[in-house]
Design an enzyme around this catalytic site. Structure first.
Site, PDB file in Angstrom:
ATOM      1  N   THR A 185       0.689  -1.105   0.082  1.00 44.28           N
ATOM      2  CA  THR A 185       0.114   0.027   0.112  1.00 44.28           C
ATOM      3  C   THR A 185       0.824   1.341   0.146  1.00 44.28           C
ATOM      4  O   THR A 185       1.943   1.227   0.398  1.00 44.28           O
ATOM      5  CB  THR A 185      -0.678  -0.091   1.210  1.00 44.28           C
ATOM      6  N   VAL A 214     -12.475  -5.382   0.391  1.00 45.10           N
ATOM      7  CA  VAL A 214     -12.009  -4.285   0.830  1.00 45.10           C
ATOM      8  C   VAL A 214     -11.308  -4.427   1.893  1.00 45.10           C
ATOM      9  O   VAL A 214     -11.855  -4.854   3.051  1.00 45.10           O
ATOM     10  CB  VAL A 214     -13.003  -3.483   0.907  1.00 45.10           C
ATOM     11  N   GLY A 215      -9.785  -3.910   1.819  1.00 42.17           N
ATOM     12  CA  GLY A 215      -9.132  -3.829   3.073  1.00 42.17           C
ATOM     13  C   GLY A 215      -9.061  -2.598   3.976  1.00 42.17           C
ATOM     14  O   GLY A 215     -10.098  -1.846   4.135  1.00 42.17           O
ATOM     15  N   ASP A 216      -8.030  -2.230   4.706  1.00 39.14           N
ATOM     16  CA  ASP A 216      -8.270  -1.079   5.572  1.00 39.14           C
ATOM     17  C   ASP A 216      -8.118   0.340   4.948  1.00 39.14           C
ATOM     18  O   ASP A 216      -8.432   1.341   5.496  1.00 39.14           O
ATOM     19  CB  ASP A 216      -7.232  -1.462   6.804  1.00 39.14           C
ATOM     20  N   THR A 235       0.166   0.152   6.408  1.00 37.17           N
ATOM     21  CA  THR A 235       0.053  -0.708   5.329  1.00 37.17           C
ATOM     22  C   THR A 235       0.063  -2.091   5.981  1.00 37.17           C
ATOM     23  O   THR A 235       0.585  -2.191   7.104  1.00 37.17           O
ATOM     24  CB  THR A 235       1.513  -0.644   4.641  1.00 37.17           C
TER      25      THR A 235
HETATM   26  N1  GLY Z   1      -3.477  -2.503   3.784  1.00 38.30           N
HETATM   27  C1  GLY Z   1      -3.947  -2.758   2.450  1.00 38.30           C
HETATM   28  C2  GLY Z   1      -4.889  -3.928   2.403  1.00 38.30           C
HETATM   29  O1  GLY Z   1      -5.187  -4.835   3.324  1.00 38.30           O
HETATM   30  O2  GLY Z   1      -5.851  -3.846   1.437  1.00 38.30           O
END
Ligand code: GLY
Length: 323
Positions: A185, A214-216, A235
């Protein structure tokens, strides 16, 4: 007010930060510095974790997530699972600036981008497609042949027989092997001469994610948060930051006068609560231009520059062992 400015970003941000630094030097806003830095990172075809040529999902389609947050107003905009647009960070900025909403996903985000005149294009080239097939065929995986066959089975049968395949083949274990540590990221945090902070995040998310995962990165409070006291971004394994509300807690601690280093380090220590494998790297910047970066993976680094420097320098992020 003429405030000292500063900018920092994670490992792959070096390609974008000099532009962000120049914007700050010329008196531009933290928001512009963040957006323009991230656009350059999204453009880089050799960065396989962000924007163009980002890791595709399980079915070979690149789905991008991005977000931006203004510390002064706490206005925020994000997009998730966006296909065929090169600069999700700019779409996220428009969500913040002109839409009545904070987050748009998938088809809705794409309609919004189209309506604003952003060009649709293929955002994966031959290199990206080759990488995808290498992973799917197990060439770059140290997996037993049998597991590689399961990978292909799930991929091919994803639409029609997902439930059956998941039950049969214990997908969680398979998936852990397929995508473990295969993510990346970009985070950029800037402090401008007016003393305003902004944070931006962009990613293609976890490699070989399920379509729609969908991530963080576009979730405020998880992978991104910003006030004018401090901004913070993550990240790593996004599911962990979502479950822990990582960046909101970091910023909250700084607002309660906990030193930035400690506030950020505690974000990593909170991983203990989950007893889960995964990597997290948290970067934070405060209103004085101080940067902190902590991670539970040894060897990670970030970039930093402030008013006294001509270009960003590479710095090691502090390793915290999680037992
Ligand atoms: N940190 C990025 C994700 O997990 O999508």
């Amino acid at each position: 007010m003429n405030h000292d400015y500063a900018i920092c970003g994670t490992r792959n941000s070096d390609i974008g930060l000099p532009t962000g630094l120049k914007i700050l030097q010329e008196g531009g806003t933290a928001l512009d510095a963040v957006e323009e830095s991230i656009k350059l990172i999204e453009n880089n075809p050799y960065d396989i974790t962000v924007g163009f040529n980002g890791f595709p999902n399980l079915q070979g389609i690149v789905e991008l997530d991005a977000s931006i947050m203004d510390g002064k107003t706490r206005n925020a905009g994000s997009v998730a699972a966006v296909k065929n647009f090169r600069h999700p960070i700019s779409i996220a900025r428009k969500v913040m600036d002109i839409s009545p909403h904070v987050m748009l996903v998938g088809e809705g985000a794409e309609k919004f981008a189209r309506a604003l005149g952003y060009q649709e294009e293929q955002i994966i080239d031959e290199l990206g497609i080759r990488n995808y097939h290498n992973i799917m065929e197990g060439k770059s995986l140290e997996m037993p042949l049998e597991a590689q066959t399961l990978v292909r089975e799930l991929f091919m049968r994803f639409d029609d027989h997902l439930k059956e395949v998941m039950e049969d083949y214990s997908v969680r274990e398979w998936y852990r092997k397929l995508s473990f540590d295969r993510h990346g990221t970009t985070n950029v945090i800037a402090l401008d001469m007016e003393g305003n902070l902004a944070v931006g995040v962009s990613t293609s998310g976890l490699a070989m994610k399920f379509p729609g995962r969908v991530g963080d990165s576009p979730i405020f409070g998880a992978g991104i948060y910003c006030s004018n006291t401090a901004g913070s971004a993550c990240t790593g394994t996004g599911e962990l930051a979502i479950r822990l509300s990582t960046t909101r807690l970091v910023v909250d601690r700084v607002q309660r006068n906990i030193p930035l280093d400690e506030a950020t380090k505690m974000g990593i220590l909170e991983l203990k609560q989950l007893k889960e494998e995964g990597v997290l790297h948290i970067i934070s910047l405060d209103k004085n231009g101080k940067c902190a970066a902590f991670t539970n993976k040894d060897g990670l680094f970030h970039y930093y520059a402030d008013s006294s420097m001509v270009k960003p320098e590479k710095r090691s992020s502090s390793y915290v062992e999680i037992k």
